[in-house]
Design a protein around this motif. Structure first.
Motif, PDB file in Angstrom:
ATOM      1  N   LEU A 182       4.003  -2.745  -1.020  1.00 22.67           N
ATOM      2  CA  LEU A 182       3.596  -3.738  -2.018  1.00 22.67           C
ATOM      3  C   LEU A 182       3.309  -3.070  -3.361  1.00 22.67           C
ATOM      4  N   SER A 185       2.464  -1.276   4.728  1.00 21.08           N
ATOM      5  CA  SER A 185       2.641  -2.539   4.023  1.00 21.08           C
ATOM      6  C   SER A 185       2.097  -2.480   2.604  1.00 21.08           C
ATOM      7  N   PHE A 227       4.934  -4.381   9.653  1.00 16.20           N
ATOM      8  CA  PHE A 227       4.029  -4.656   8.550  1.00 16.20           C
ATOM      9  C   PHE A 227       2.576  -4.787   9.003  1.00 16.20           C
ATOM     10  N   ARG A 228       2.327  -4.660  10.300  1.00 17.39           N
ATOM     11  CA  ARG A 228       0.943  -4.614  10.753  1.00 17.39           C
ATOM     12  C   ARG A 228       0.277  -3.293  10.388  1.00 17.39           C
TER      13      ARG A 228
END
Length: 263
Positions: free
Chosen positions: A53, A49, A43-44
């Motif tokens: 979302l 990410s 998720f970096r």
């Protein structure tokens, strides 16, 4: 149970608090475990990410339609099950026809443009559904369902491409699984949220609880539907932010390096 218990009820607050604590404990455990079920370092990657979302938020909004539109057809328009099913076929047909086209257009123009266009179309369709009243022609509602299918179809393929394109090569299977998990969480959470908003608005318009809920007058049922669909349209608009930033981040990663400028 929020509309019946009250949103300040200790049971409601306790369940929200439990879910928050459970989420924190899950992240803590996955971060410290040598072989985690979910590698949180993935998720970096910003595009990965943010576009995950975006899918979560959009499926939250789409679930409002999945739950409430069939109820609108049956309780407000008084359609039978067969006619309701035929009307609802418009969305998946439009979605299935648009998704392959969205994938090809994404290859040509880039995923960022298509995801934003898809979200704008989806938001407009949900906003159009929110204007429906008991005297609105069913064909108008049908046209907005078709438009909603087109919008989701334009969004989904490019968004999935962005997520998988920014995932680590050794974790493509996990990334694909996360897309399915996000879709499921969005749909189940969205149905709960849609039901809570719809019921709360019906109680407010009626001046108190209605038992059974289906006994409420059609104008009140339609009023609850309209408010819920405006919330869904707002969720589609919010989705533009992570989708736009995520697409921009991926574009910067794959952009060719500029040659050095000669002195």
């Amino acid at each position: 149970e929020g509309p019946l218990w009250g949103w300040s009820d200790s049971r409601v607050i306790g369940l929200f608090a439990t879910s928050l604590i459970g989420g924190i404990l899950f992240v803590w455990w996955e971060w410290r475990h040598p072989q985690p079920m979910l590698q949180l370092r993935m998720f970096r990657r910003l595009a990965f990410s943010l576009n995950l979302l975006a899918a979560l938020i959009l499926f939250l909004g789409i679930s409002f339609n999945l739950l409430l539109t069939p109820l609108f057809f049956q309780l407000v328009y008084q359609f039978d099950l067969q006619r309701t099913g035929l009307m609802l076929m418009a969305l998946p047909i439009a979605l299935s026809l648009t998704s392959p086209i969205g994938g090809r257009l994404s290859d040509r123009f880039g995923p960022r443009v298509l995801t934003i266009v898809g979200l704008l179309v989806t938001g407009c369709a949900l906003l159009g559904l929110s204007t429906t009243t008991p005297v609105t022609p069913p064909l108008q509602m049908l046209s907005f369902l078709i438009l909603l299918g087109i919008g989701v179809g334009l969004f989904q393929s490019p968004n999935n491409s962005t997520v998988l394109g920014d995932a680590p090569p050794e974790a493509l299977g996990v990334a694909s699984g996360l897309l399915a998990v996000v879709r499921t969480i969005g749909q189940t959470g969205g149905i709960a949220l849609a039901g809570a908003i719809w019921v709360s608005q019906i109680f407010a318009l009626n001046g108190g609880p209605v038992t059974p809920l289906t006994a409420a007058p059609p104008p009140i049922l339609a009023g609850g539907y309209d408010v819920a669909m405006r919330v869904a349209a707002l969720l589609a608009a919010i989705t533009i932010v992570p989708s736009l930033i995520g697409g921009y981040a991926l574009q910067r990663q794959i952009a060719p390096a500029r040659p050095p400028v000669a002195d």
